[in-house]
Design a protein around this motif. Structure first.
Motif, PDB file in Angstrom:
ATOM      1  N   MET A  42       0.834  -1.205   0.000  1.00 54.19           N
ATOM      2  CA  MET A  42       0.000   0.000   0.000  1.00 54.19           C
ATOM      3  C   MET A  42       0.870   1.257   0.000  1.00 54.19           C
ATOM      4  O   MET A  42       0.575   2.226  -0.698  1.00 54.19           O
ATOM      5  CB  MET A  42      -0.930   0.005   1.219  1.00 54.19           C
ATOM      6  N   THR A  43       1.946   1.242   0.765  1.00 51.40           N
ATOM      7  CA  THR A  43       2.843   2.395   0.810  1.00 51.40           C
ATOM      8  C   THR A  43       3.488   2.629  -0.545  1.00 51.40           C
ATOM      9  O   THR A  43       3.555   3.771  -1.023  1.00 51.40           O
ATOM     10  CB  THR A  43       3.927   2.180   1.887  1.00 51.40           C
ATOM     11  N   ARG A  44       3.980   1.554  -1.184  1.00 51.38           N
ATOM     12  CA  ARG A  44       4.595   1.685  -2.508  1.00 51.38           C
ATOM     13  C   ARG A  44       3.586   2.193  -3.528  1.00 51.38           C
ATOM     14  O   ARG A  44       3.903   3.050  -4.355  1.00 51.38           O
ATOM     15  CB  ARG A  44       5.163   0.340  -2.966  1.00 51.38           C
ATOM     16  N   GLN A  48       3.852   5.676  -5.626  1.00 46.60           N
ATOM     17  CA  GLN A  48       3.838   5.700  -7.085  1.00 46.60           C
ATOM     18  C   GLN A  48       2.727   6.611  -7.619  1.00 46.60           C
ATOM     19  O   GLN A  48       2.929   7.350  -8.592  1.00 46.60           O
ATOM     20  CB  GLN A  48       3.654   4.289  -7.641  1.00 46.60           C
ATOM     21  N   MET A  49       1.570   6.588  -6.958  1.00 39.14           N
ATOM     22  CA  MET A  49       0.465   7.426  -7.390  1.00 39.14           C
ATOM     23  C   MET A  49       0.812   8.908  -7.193  1.00 39.14           C
ATOM     24  O   MET A  49       0.579   9.729  -8.090  1.00 39.14           O
ATOM     25  CB  MET A  49      -0.791   7.078  -6.604  1.00 39.14           C
ATOM     26  N   VAL A  50       1.376   9.243  -6.054  1.00 38.03           N
ATOM     27  CA  VAL A  50       1.751  10.634  -5.795  1.00 38.03           C
ATOM     28  C   VAL A  50       2.831  11.075  -6.774  1.00 38.03           C
ATOM     29  O   VAL A  50       2.775  12.185  -7.310  1.00 38.03           O
ATOM     30  CB  VAL A  50       2.223  10.802  -4.331  1.00 38.03           C
ATOM     31  N   ASP A  51       3.808  10.224  -7.020  1.00 39.63           N
ATOM     32  CA  ASP A  51       4.860  10.567  -7.983  1.00 39.63           C
ATOM     33  C   ASP A  51       4.292  10.775  -9.387  1.00 39.63           C
ATOM     34  O   ASP A  51       4.709  11.682 -10.112  1.00 39.63           O
ATOM     35  CB  ASP A  51       5.937   9.483  -8.020  1.00 39.63           C
ATOM     36  N   THR A  54       2.314  14.196  -9.296  1.00 35.67           N
ATOM     37  CA  THR A  54       3.196  15.365  -9.202  1.00 35.67           C
ATOM     38  C   THR A  54       4.042  15.493 -10.459  1.00 35.67           C
ATOM     39  O   THR A  54       4.337  16.600 -10.890  1.00 35.67           O
ATOM     40  CB  THR A  54       4.090  15.295  -7.955  1.00 35.67           C
ATOM     41  N   GLY A  55       4.430  14.380 -11.051  1.00 41.82           N
ATOM     42  CA  GLY A  55       5.183  14.432 -12.299  1.00 41.82           C
ATOM     43  C   GLY A  55       4.348  14.980 -13.429  1.00 41.82           C
ATOM     44  O   GLY A  55       4.827  15.755 -14.268  1.00 41.82           O
ATOM     45  N   ALA A  56       3.073  14.629 -13.463  1.00 45.12           N
ATOM     46  CA  ALA A  56       2.189  15.116 -14.521  1.00 45.12           C
ATOM     47  C   ALA A  56       1.895  16.605 -14.339  1.00 45.12           C
ATOM     48  O   ALA A  56       1.771  17.344 -15.309  1.00 45.12           O
ATOM     49  CB  ALA A  56       0.882  14.329 -14.513  1.00 45.12           C
ATOM     50  N   LEU A  57       1.807  17.061 -13.122  1.00 46.08           N
ATOM     51  CA  LEU A  57       1.489  18.466 -12.868  1.00 46.08           C
ATOM     52  C   LEU A  57       2.689  19.382 -13.040  1.00 46.08           C
ATOM     53  O   LEU A  57       2.551  20.512 -13.485  1.00 46.08           O
ATOM     54  CB  LEU A  57       0.919  18.627 -11.453  1.00 46.08           C
ATOM     55  N   THR A  58       3.859  18.919 -12.643  1.00 47.58           N
ATOM     56  CA  THR A  58       5.041  19.786 -12.698  1.00 47.58           C
ATOM     57  C   THR A  58       5.810  19.632 -13.996  1.00 47.58           C
ATOM     58  O   THR A  58       6.636  20.473 -14.316  1.00 47.58           O
ATOM     59  CB  THR A  58       5.989  19.480 -11.518  1.00 47.58           C
ATOM     60  N   GLY A  59       5.600  18.607 -14.733  1.00 49.45           N
ATOM     61  CA  GLY A  59       6.317  18.393 -15.985  1.00 49.45           C
ATOM     62  C   GLY A  59       7.619  17.657 -15.738  1.00 49.45           C
ATOM     63  O   GLY A  59       8.070  17.485 -14.604  1.00 49.45           O
TER      64      GLY A  59
END
Length: 71
Positions: A42-44, A48-51, A54-59
Motif C-alpha cells: 500500500m505504501t509503494r 507511485q500514485m503521488v509521484d 506530481t510528475g504530470a502536474l510539474t512536468g
C-alpha cells in the motif's frame, strides 16, 4: 462394560496441546508477515500514485548533463 475408546488419553491430549501451540505460533507469524507485506504494498502504491500525479502536474525535468572525468 465401559467403552475403552471413550476414555481420555493423557498422552494424546498433551501431544494435541503441543501441536495446537505450534500451529498457533506459525499462524501468528504468517499473519504478521502478510500484514507487513500488505502495508508495504500500500505504501509503494501510494508513493507511485503521488509521484505520477506530481510528475504530470510539474512536468518532466531536464536531463542532467554528465561531465567527463579527465584522466
Amino acid at each position: 462394560m465401559k467403552n475403552p475408546w471413550g476414555k481420555k488419553n493423557p498422552f494424546l491430549s498433551m501431544w494435541l496441546s503441543g501441536a495446537n501451540a505450534v500451529a498457533g505460533a506459525a499462524r501468528s507469524r504468517a499473519t504478521a508477515e502478510a500484514k507487513r507485506q500488505a502495508s508495504s504494498a500500500m505504501t509503494r502504491g501510494a508513493k507511485q500514485m503521488v509521484d505520477a500525479w506530481t510528475g504530470a502536474l510539474t512536468g518532466k525535468s531536464a536531463p542532467r548533463k554528465r561531465r567527463k572525468k579527465s584522466r
